[in-house]
Scaffold this motif. Sequence first.
Motif, PDB file in Angstrom:
ATOM      1  N   PRO A  41       0.800  -1.192   0.117  1.00 16.04           N
ATOM      2  CA  PRO A  41       0.023  -0.054  -0.074  1.00 16.04           C
ATOM      3  C   PRO A  41       0.801   1.200   0.045  1.00 16.04           C
ATOM      4  N   GLU A  42       0.052   2.314  -0.361  1.00 16.97           N
ATOM      5  CA  GLU A  42       0.886   3.756  -0.445  1.00 16.97           C
ATOM      6  C   GLU A  42       1.003   4.085   0.993  1.00 16.97           C
ATOM      7  N   GLY A  43       1.963   4.686   1.415  1.00 18.83           N
ATOM      8  CA  GLY A  43       2.134   5.266   2.616  1.00 18.83           C
ATOM      9  C   GLY A  43       2.161   4.236   3.740  1.00 18.83           C
ATOM     10  N   ALA A  44       2.007   4.868   5.228  1.00 22.08           N
ATOM     11  CA  ALA A  44       2.204   3.876   6.339  1.00 22.08           C
ATOM     12  C   ALA A  44       0.911   2.942   6.537  1.00 22.08           C
ATOM     13  N   PHE A  45       0.941   1.898   7.260  1.00 21.50           N
ATOM     14  CA  PHE A  45      -0.060   1.060   7.472  1.00 21.50           C
ATOM     15  C   PHE A  45       0.193   0.164   8.308  1.00 21.50           C
ATOM     16  N   ALA A  46      -0.687  -0.669   8.931  1.00 20.52           N
ATOM     17  CA  ALA A  46      -0.518  -1.381   9.996  1.00 20.52           C
ATOM     18  C   ALA A  46      -1.265  -2.754  10.079  1.00 20.52           C
ATOM     19  N   LEU A  59       3.460  -2.000  12.929  1.00 22.35           N
ATOM     20  CA  LEU A  59       3.137  -0.672  11.976  1.00 22.35           C
ATOM     21  C   LEU A  59       4.418  -0.589  10.898  1.00 22.35           C
ATOM     22  N   ALA A  60       3.684  -0.766   9.714  1.00 20.78           N
ATOM     23  CA  ALA A  60       4.589  -0.569   8.406  1.00 20.78           C
ATOM     24  C   ALA A  60       4.903   0.865   8.314  1.00 20.78           C
ATOM     25  N   ALA A  61       6.255   1.521   8.350  1.00 22.10           N
ATOM     26  CA  ALA A  61       6.440   2.998   8.589  1.00 22.10           C
ATOM     27  C   ALA A  61       7.089   3.052   6.981  1.00 22.10           C
ATOM     28  N   GLY A 280      10.155  -0.632   8.762  1.00 19.08           N
ATOM     29  CA  GLY A 280      10.068  -0.124   7.410  1.00 19.08           C
ATOM     30  C   GLY A 280       8.709  -0.930   6.597  1.00 19.08           C
ATOM     31  N   ALA A 281       8.028  -0.393   5.779  1.00 21.33           N
ATOM     32  CA  ALA A 281       6.927  -0.947   5.352  1.00 21.33           C
ATOM     33  C   ALA A 281       7.032  -2.179   4.511  1.00 21.33           C
ATOM     34  N   SER A 282       8.286  -2.518   3.827  1.00 20.84           N
ATOM     35  CA  SER A 282       8.518  -3.674   3.321  1.00 20.84           C
ATOM     36  C   SER A 282       8.571  -4.843   4.311  1.00 20.84           C
ATOM     37  N   HIS A 283       8.992  -4.510   5.395  1.00 23.84           N
ATOM     38  CA  HIS A 283       9.133  -5.367   6.515  1.00 23.84           C
ATOM     39  C   HIS A 283       7.721  -6.104   6.747  1.00 23.84           C
ATOM     40  N   LEU A 284       6.782  -5.337   6.816  1.00 24.84           N
ATOM     41  CA  LEU A 284       5.401  -6.119   7.050  1.00 24.84           C
ATOM     42  C   LEU A 284       4.984  -6.857   5.958  1.00 24.84           C
ATOM     43  N   MET A 285       5.369  -6.614   4.698  1.00 23.41           N
ATOM     44  CA  MET A 285       4.962  -7.276   3.565  1.00 23.41           C
ATOM     45  C   MET A 285       5.523  -8.806   3.587  1.00 23.41           C
TER      46      MET A 285
END
Length: 313
Positions: A41-46, A59-61, A280-285
């Motif tokens: 996703p674009e931007g931060a998400f969780a 939390l995906a920063a 960072g966001a890629s880590h949640l993915m």
Amino acid sequence: MMTMHPVLPALSALFAAAAQPLAPAPARLAPWTTALRAQQPEGAFAAVYKVGDEHLVFLAAQHANRTGSPTFKLIADAFAHFRFDTVIAEGFPTARGPNPARTLQYVADNGPRADGFVEAGELYPTAIGAQAQGAKLWGGEAHDLAVKARLVLSGVAVEDLLGFYALRNIPQWIREKKIHQAGDPRLRPLIDVALDRDRATLQLPATILPDFESWSAWYARINGRPIGADFVTEEAGPLADGKFGSNRIAAAISRERAAYLHELIVAHLNKRESVLVVFGASHLMIHRPALDAALGPPCYAGTDLRRGAGECL
């Protein structure tokens, strides 16, 4: 003869299952590929997981240095709507222990400026929020020597590890305005300092990439062009199918980091702690398939943590 109530065996089995520790599933971690990146996703998400009476909020920063950024807002929302026992942050090792003085001093020294710029990035609201809640702040990184040992066993050259450790700082230096771009002459002393520091951290001899010139030659060999203004942030990313040689080194490091973080998260959950992870966001993915396998699907995924708290009671 006394007859056992028919419900009792079922309840006993339920309680026994509940007492079983969670089993980590590092084999389910996803490789970071261009296809997975396109799904991010674009931007931060969780993502929020309910684990017994506790929660995991991952939390995906989107790495940010502004107080008004979506990442800073989402971190504030996490602390506003959940209570945490443990907060795990990116960028420093678990080996420093809980609430490490060195990290907290860095946060204190690099908070918001008058113009809203925060050199400490999202670590600032993460650490401040943990302190306000009385949660323990831990680093989510494996010890560098452990990463080195595992990578050497898998065939990664120590020169490549050291070279990449220096390279990965460049996007952060640009965000922090220490350099404008990788052709900035101020890059040279920054790389020299980083090489000295990382050589000591990795316990490597001074003969391995001893200076900026040798590092520049390493970079040109790995990525097929000289370091300069055409450097792009993607070069420091762990894309398994990326077009840069540095991507393959990053991907190997990422696999070790991800397996370590996954097992660290599960260990804290097994202590019946509520956990916030800010990476960072890629880590949640990368982590979603492994977390889903270990914990079940999230009770909420998105950007509205007030709604997430309501859906994950």
